[in-house]
Design an enzyme around this catalytic site. Sequence first.
Site, PDB file in Angstrom:
ATOM      1  N   LYS A  53      43.603  45.192  52.683  1.00  0.00           N
ATOM      2  CA  LYS A  53      42.234  45.574  52.012  1.00  0.00           C
ATOM      3  C   LYS A  53      41.135  46.059  53.162  1.00  0.00           C
ATOM      4  CE  LYS A  53      43.503  42.450  48.442  1.00  0.00           C
ATOM      5  NZ  LYS A  53      42.622  41.181  47.501  1.00  0.00           N
ATOM      6  N   GLN A  97      40.539  35.993  48.058  1.00  0.00           N
ATOM      7  CA  GLN A  97      41.777  35.756  48.142  1.00  0.00           C
ATOM      8  C   GLN A  97      42.479  34.874  47.415  1.00  0.00           C
ATOM      9  OE1 GLN A  97      43.147  38.584  48.697  1.00  0.00           O
ATOM     10  NE2 GLN A  97      45.202  38.124  48.360  1.00  0.00           N
ATOM     11  N   ASP A 120      37.778  42.037  42.045  1.00  0.00           N
ATOM     12  CA  ASP A 120      39.090  41.624  41.139  1.00  0.00           C
ATOM     13  C   ASP A 120      39.235  41.867  39.931  1.00  0.00           C
ATOM     14  OD1 ASP A 120      41.006  40.902  43.028  1.00  0.00           O
ATOM     15  OD2 ASP A 120      39.867  39.107  43.457  1.00  0.00           O
TER      16      ASP A 120
HETATM   17  N1  GUN Z   1      46.145  36.911  45.411  1.00  0.00           N
HETATM   18  C1  GUN Z   1      47.384  37.870  45.188  1.00  0.00           C
HETATM   19  N2  GUN Z   1      47.087  39.178  44.259  1.00  0.00           N
HETATM   20  C2  GUN Z   1      45.219  39.239  44.241  1.00  0.00           C
HETATM   21  C3  GUN Z   1      44.435  39.905  43.724  1.00  0.00           C
HETATM   22  O1  GUN Z   1      44.739  40.905  43.601  1.00  0.00           O
HETATM   23  N3  GUN Z   1      43.621  39.357  44.640  1.00  0.00           N
HETATM   24  C4  GUN Z   1      43.158  37.803  44.888  1.00  0.00           C
HETATM   25  N4  GUN Z   1      41.464  38.197  45.212  1.00  0.00           N
HETATM   26  N5  GUN Z   1      44.001  37.584  45.142  1.00  0.00           N
HETATM   27  C5  GUN Z   1      45.159  38.181  45.231  1.00  0.00           C
END
Ligand code: GUN
Length: 294
Positions: A53, A97, A120
Amino acid sequence: MTAEIIKGSEIAKEIRAELKIKVEELKKRGITPGLFIIRVGEDPASVSYVTAKTKASDELGIVSETLVYPDDTKEEIILAKIDELNKDPKWNGMLVQLPLPKHINEAKVLNLIDPTKDVDGFHPVNVGKLLIGEPYFMPCTPHGVQELLVRSGNSPEGKHVVICGRSNIVGKPLMAILMQKQKGANATVTVVHTGTKDMASITRQADIVIAAMGKAKAITADMVKEGVVVIDVGVNQVGTTPEGKRILVGDSDFEAIKEKAKAITPVPGGVGPMTVTMLMANTVRAAEAQAESK
Ligand code: GUN
C-alpha cells in the site's frame, strides 16, 4: 479449453495510470492526497500488505505515513490516534490494517473512523450505503473483483455468480456490489459458506465462481462447470522456498481448473494488486470530495 489468465497486475497498472493523472490534476490545485495507515503487531501478511500500500502510494504521488504499534498496545491509544486523524485535514484517508490483536475491539476501532475518510469502506455507514445501492467508499477487494470482471470482458451482468465465503471484508460486500441493478453488476448472486450443504452442487451452477473462503485449493475442478470464470481471492502460505520466500496458493486449484475454465485469476498477481489499486482510487476520491466540501 485452456483458460485465459486474467492478469490483475496488468489491469491494476491500467487503473493506476488513470489515477496518476487525477493525482497530478489535484496537485496543480495545491492538493496532495494523504493516506494514513495504522498497523498493530508484526503479522507477516499484514506487513506485506501494508508495504504494498505504501509502495503504490509513493508511485502515484500520494503522501502516506504508516504508524506501527506493538502487539500489546492498549485500545485507547489507537482510538485516540484515530480521533486525532479524523480532525487532521492533511489526511484524506486512513485505515487500520486487520486483523487486530484479540484484546482490541475491532468494531469499536472501525466505528470511530470518520466515514468520509474511511477508504477501506468498513464503517457501518459505508456498508449500509453500499447495501442500498448508494455507495460512497466501496471496500477495496470486492470492488477490485468487480473491476477485474468488467475490464477482462467477463461482466457479471445477467450471470449467476456464486460467492464462496461470507466475510465482512469480501463475501458480504461483494454480494451487495454484484446484485445492484447497475452497469457492471446486475448478477444473480448466491453466497455459499461453512453452513452450506453440498456446496459443489451450487458452485457447479455458477457462470462465475468467487473463491473467498480462506482455505488453500478448496475449490476443485469437479466443483465447477466447463467454461466457468473463476476469481480467486485467497492468499494461503503453504511453505517457504529455500531462499526464504513465501509460497502462496489461492482458494482454488488453479492448475486443474485452468483446463476447464474460460478464465481464471492467478495467485499471486490476480486480485491482490487490484485491492491495493482500489485503495488508491478511494484515497484520490477522498481528497477530491474533501476539497469540494471546503
Ligand atoms: N486485512 C485483509 N484485507 C484487508 C483490507 O482490505 N483492509 C484492511 N484494513 N485490512 C485487511
